[in-house]
Design an enzyme around this catalytic site. Structure first.
Site, short mmCIF file in Angstrom:
data_model
loop_
_atom_site.label_atom_id
_atom_site.label_comp_id
_atom_site.label_asym_id
_atom_site.label_seq_id
_atom_site.Cartn_x
_atom_site.Cartn_y
_atom_site.Cartn_z
N HIS A 38 -10.74 8.97 11.59
CA HIS A 38 -10.30 9.14 10.27
C HIS A 38 -11.61 9.69 9.44
O HIS A 38 -12.48 9.29 8.96
CB HIS A 38 -10.00 7.70 9.54
N HIS A 278 -6.01 14.38 8.13
CA HIS A 278 -6.01 12.82 7.63
C HIS A 278 -7.01 11.81 8.73
O HIS A 278 -7.99 11.04 8.88
CB HIS A 278 -5.19 11.57 6.92
N GLU A 428 -3.47 -13.95 -8.62
CA GLU A 428 -3.98 -14.15 -7.39
C GLU A 428 -4.86 -13.60 -6.50
O GLU A 428 -5.72 -14.27 -6.06
CB GLU A 428 -2.47 -15.32 -7.29
N HIS A 492 9.02 -21.73 -6.72
CA HIS A 492 7.89 -22.12 -6.68
C HIS A 492 7.86 -23.33 -5.29
O HIS A 492 6.05 -24.06 -5.43
CB HIS A 492 7.60 -22.74 -7.95
#
Lengths: 693, 693
Positions: A38, A278, A428, A492
């Site tokens: 990269h 890139h 979170e 949940h």
């Protein structure tokens, strides 16, 4: 500014221009040495590198761990060679040219290199492991919190012991990731003016022009998030403008600073300004042209000029002098404020008060019958008071998580930066990744704690994983860890998330069954210096189960009720254990089926035990061993012959009705065990393979 | 505006004011009937509810599934009773008062209720399951994409067959979540002017004042993200202002609209304006006062006035008329554009071209030796051309994911909304959750595909889970699914993520070993109408393994090389299978150890087979069965006696060197198998328990 033309400056180019070329040319060589990498963004960022490493950042190449250094985070971690090249040029001992040559090849002899595909924290001069986009920005926020907190605690007039500034480099990608957006909002809210986020705005992503996927007003968004915003229009060449903005940021108070720097990806090569820059190798002609411009021989590689090296290497002396000055300051501080200096030294060497003894002597009777989320909260409260390195907070559910704090302990300028309690907000993912940054500031100085419902640690999972991979001690408190969480419903109710955390290397997932085992979980978690722990606790009440043991939590699993004549072993953990114990009683008393009981709070810890011990807990005698838990049961198959568990999502109903609905109450367990025994009909259970029953 | 005073209007109050009170009073009763729930925000949102359900949204209570309805998403899903009460008041047949009474108690007889703790998609009049914050906003973006796309494809001048608008309600929480911030940026970029995000700005979160955790300029951030922004200052009472802003939004083109409405949580109760109103029961005195104001008897509950009911219930006739008008339009359309009408009907009934036959007849020879990411890409390309319901795209790594698309097929106004290829940007989490929204628009009309590296599906995990829980068919293409991903290092190398997806109920995780099995994976994935599939493919090349079978993928696992005399069975999948096959050859030829080979592309599918078949694949004869995979091995323990796998994170090195380093190449496997056999020394393998070898 032309995007495909390298600026061929005359031979009498300035030192800065020459240094930029020196850095670019080394990056070309690292990228091309094994056919690619990269490199494009790294090339475009070279002038930023010169500004930061030569003029702005305070660090000591001779001691990468000097405490009061500025911290640099490469959130766009794929540009790793940018950092590696600078570490070499400025003279970090470990970063030899041979190491740079390991990039992309991982020296096949023994497969070791420092120049990993992405920066890894274990290597000198690398503050945090980055790569998965967005994480670095959140880590940088954590580092800035750590620096602010220590500064508030220890700095005295004329004695700025702690003033590390945090520089974080980001590309377009990180700025699109949710975790970064959360962390950016948090940093703005916390007014972290020791944090600078440097945007390598090259307008190109892996797939094509940035405009294909994003058209927001980045500066406007940052301002709205409570940041100062500065612009640099020519980030490819204008070192002075970059320095000026970085220095300007030092004067900007009350907010973090975002510097939007326009660059060109793969500048001066045939793919400049395009997505092709890139990833991949650069064309030889452009590389040669750049080397000639810097007065380098284009037929050689990995060969920076003397002039270029001299320019960067003087940072070694500079850094040593900085550290020396700081040591002197520390001495003066110690004379003037001996008690504070002693506290400071205590924190810096990662020392902790004797939490082990505190935990060993804690009377668990006081927590009898409490849901483990409650006993956990009370234990945390005691530890918090006792241990200054504990810090952190929850994601807006702390009343439910039972994470008590005092308003005066809040980390915020409206209260004080001395506070240790961090209101992460409803973020979170950032909570976990910011906590990694706090833990990474200096080994042992902080022991961050996070908290939310277990289910919502699925949002935080990438951060939790990065902490585990990076060996950072963070304690995650996961409450409401089953369908017995009070009617919120399947959205949940975790049934499969344990599978992730139980398989995650270097994370210890502990699911204690009562206060006694919660204490044991904290004994483990607070003793760990190189791995995170997740303590998984329940909202439902727990029976008083005789025989649970804090000290044996470290074994992972242990025999709770032995019976050498037993027909079956039931093994369980967390809020399920009480149901297994009740079922065992029914099986014994109503059906004359003898039961052994094993408590198994942690697979990770149990798997580390010796084979002999493991076999003593789960004998190989062919008698049935049955796990009982409110989760998808497959994780247990390594230990047991059959499992009572879940095969679906949960349901929005009361705790008792859910245990009944899913046949995980004592009646359900009892009848499932009986069905299994009937199926076995006396046969060796191990012969029949593992079964979900 | 006083926050704790209910506005006691005179008896001659307007119909709107009366309706707001009627709704609030019903919410009070639902909340209090079982001692609590998330009532506070629902109370504060009542005027918004009246504006939307009475004046703005187009829907038909008599047919909740009417195709051209507007869609409403309650992203702040904890306020479920808001939606339930409105569904009752407007006369949805299924939403009887008895159902409302199930909220918080889940009618113990049979444990069923429609009034779950959070809205669930299975219930009439609920568009998507919400609860985990932020998801609903991303779903709404997906719904808006679906509506835009169908409108572009089918609408004709004077024949607006599709013009559903999407209304999404959000609280403070969703707007802090990364997934929402990603989706908001995407919606702005895509200029989705059929989307309205309504912000219940009550300034309070679970833990306390919003100002404790957030201080951003929300409107500024939304504008910078490419949204129109409207404000309503009195959202508690000013129904007219809310209607006006919602109608104004209909005229605002080229951008989605954000309406920032100030409300008071728990308005008119003793906890109004405080975090205490977030959850729990309301005080009797305030409830009584509110009922008296509406002319209701305060000693009765669940008893809306005739006037209130009449006000809402006329929506039944209104909705029926809307649907009738649309049916008439459809008839005229069919006369005018018979071919298009037929295509439209085809899409609406969820019909698909015969993908099964296409896949059955695909010649896998053309993919011989290709990495599965490549064969997968080519197969997807064929399916894409053939099947108009396929849509979606990747998260900026599509060149690596091999997800080919044409520029003219891009979904963006700068190209066309007719396009099916969505450039999600570097937003993995939103990608998954937006795709859920697309799938939820109308059953079978869309079959969304997502793509990124397998490792980055850890970012998307909450979205993938919600799709599985909601039975939404989405196909996730996870490439680079092992440490053999090209030197990026452990940050990019999954070793434990399979554990999550293999345990996730209602998600089928398939890891094919070659093109033949990739075809089989697509046969399964495209046939599924009520669950998502994850197809996990590799970057590394694959051997040509005789005997792999597309049709047997649906079995989950099957015998690839049988040998009734075999000493051991090796089972594997994905890019590991070739190494297992090579090891088997070595074991046979060099060590005279007979080997059976099992290919196991999907645990989920295998676990659904009959016991007899399962036993034929993994016999219970006590001979060793050994799994081979580049993941933490514990998932295999349910089938095998030992596992060759990972117990740590990966390493930044070349693919071959990683197989060698982790002893997962044929030599490593061979020697580990031999060590295991030596340990067994002829003993029954099942007697010795499962082992990681």
């Amino acid at each position: 500014m032309g995007s495909s033309e390298v600026c061929l400056k005359p031979v009498n180019m300035s030192d800065d221009d020459h240094a930029v070329l020196t850095l670019r040319n080394l990056i070309f060589d690292i990228c091309n040495q094994n056919g690619g990498g990269h490199g494009g963004s790294a090339i475009g960022m070279a002038a930023i590198g010169v500004a930061l490493w030569k003029y702005v950042m305070r660090y000591n190449p001779s001691n990468p761990d000097w405490f009061n250094r500025d911290r640099f985070v490469l959130s766009n971690g794929h540009c790793a060679m940018f950092l590696y090249a600078l570490n070499y040029l400025t003279g970090y001992d470990a970063w030899t040219m041979d190491e740079l040559k390991g990039y992309g090849s991982a020296k096949e002899n023994g497969y070791t290199t420092l120049a990993h595909g992405h920066p890894e924290i274990e290597c000198p001069g690398i503050e945090v492991t980055t790569g998965p986009l967005g994480q670095g920005i959140a880590n940088a926020v954590g580092l800035a919190i750590a620096s602010k907190n220590l500064a508030a605690l220890f700095n005295q007039p004329g004695h700025e012991l702690v003033n590390s500034r945090i520089y974080c480099m980001t590309g377009d990608g990180c700025l699109m990731e949710g975790v970064a957006l959360e962390a950016i909002a948090l940093a703005g809210h916390l007014q972290l003016d020791n944090l600078v986020l440097i945007y390598d705005n090259n307008g190109v992503t892996c797939d094509g022009p940035l405009a294909w996927i994003n058209s927001e007003d980045v500066n406007g968004k940052m301002r709205a998030s409570g940041w100062h915003v500065l612009d640099v229009l020519d980030g490819c060449y204008d070192v002075e403008a970059i320095i000026s903005s970085l220095n300007h940021a030092k004067c900007l108070k009350g907010k973090p600073t975002f510097i939007n720097i326009r660059t060109v990806i793969g500048l001066g090569t045939s793919t400049a300004g395009t997505a092709k820059a890139h990833h991949g190798a650069f064309d030889a002609e452009s590389v040669a042209r750049s080397k000639i411009a810097a007065g380098q021989n284009p037929s050689t590689t990995h060969n920076p000029s003397e002039r270029g090296l001299r320019f960067f290497r003087e940072r070694k002396n500079h850094g040593e002098a900085l550290e020396k000055d700081w040591e002197d300051l520390l001495m003066r501080y110690a004379c003037e404020y001996p008690e504070k200096a002693s506290d400071f030294a205590f924190r810096l060497r990662g020392a902790k008060p004797d939490l082990k003894t505190l935990l060993e002597h804690l009377d668990s009777e006081q927590f009898r019958g409490m849901p483990t989320r409650e006993s956990n909260g009370l234990i945390l409260e005691k530890l918090w008071d006792f241990s200054p390195s504990l810090c952190g907070g929850g994601a807006d559910l702390v009343n439910s998580n039972k994470f008590v704090y005092s308003d005066s302990d809040v980390f915020h300028p409206s209260v004080s930066y001395k506070g240790r309690y961090i209101r992460h907000g409803i973020r979170e993912h950032a909570m976990a990744s910011v906590s990694n940054g706090i833990a990474a500031f200096h080994p042992g100085t902080f022991l961050p704690v996070t908290a939310t419902f277990f289910m919502f640690y699925i949002y935080a999972a990438p951060g939790v994983r990065m902490g585990a991979l990076s060996h950072l001690p963070v304690i995650h408190i996961a409450t409401h860890d089953s369908f017995a969480e009070g009617q919120n419903g399947p959205t949940h109710q975790p049934v499969e998330l344990d599978s992730l955390y139980r398989a995650m290397p270097n994370l210890t997932y502990i699911r204690p069954s009562d206060a006694e085992e919660v204490i044991g979980a904290w004994m483990w978690a607070t003793a760990s210096t190189n791995s995170p722990t997740m303590i998984s606790v329940a909202r439902d009440h727990v029976d008083n189960i005789p025989g649970t043991s804090r000290s044996r939590v470290a074994k992972g699993a242990y025999v709770l009720q032995n019976d050498t004549e037993a027909d079956v072993t039931l093994v369980s953990c967390g809020s399920s254990l009480q149901h297994a114990v009740r079922a065992a009683k029914q099986l014994r008393e109503q059906h004359s089926i003898g039961c052994r009981i094993v408590s198994c709070p942690s697979f990770d810890l149990f798997d580390q035990q010796r084979g002999e011990y493991r076999e003593s807990v789960f004998p190989l005698d062919g008698k049935p061993i049955i796990s009982v838990e409110e989760y998808v049961a497959t994780t247990w198959a390594r230990y047991v012959t059959a499992s009572v568990g879940m095969s679906s999502y949960g349901y929005s109903a009361s705790n008792p009705s859910n245990y009944e609905r899913f046949r995980l109450d004592s009646e359900g367990i009892t009848s499932r065990v009986k069905e299994y025994l009937a199926f076995l009909d006396g046969r060796n259970a191990r012969h029949m393979g593992w079964r979900s029953i």
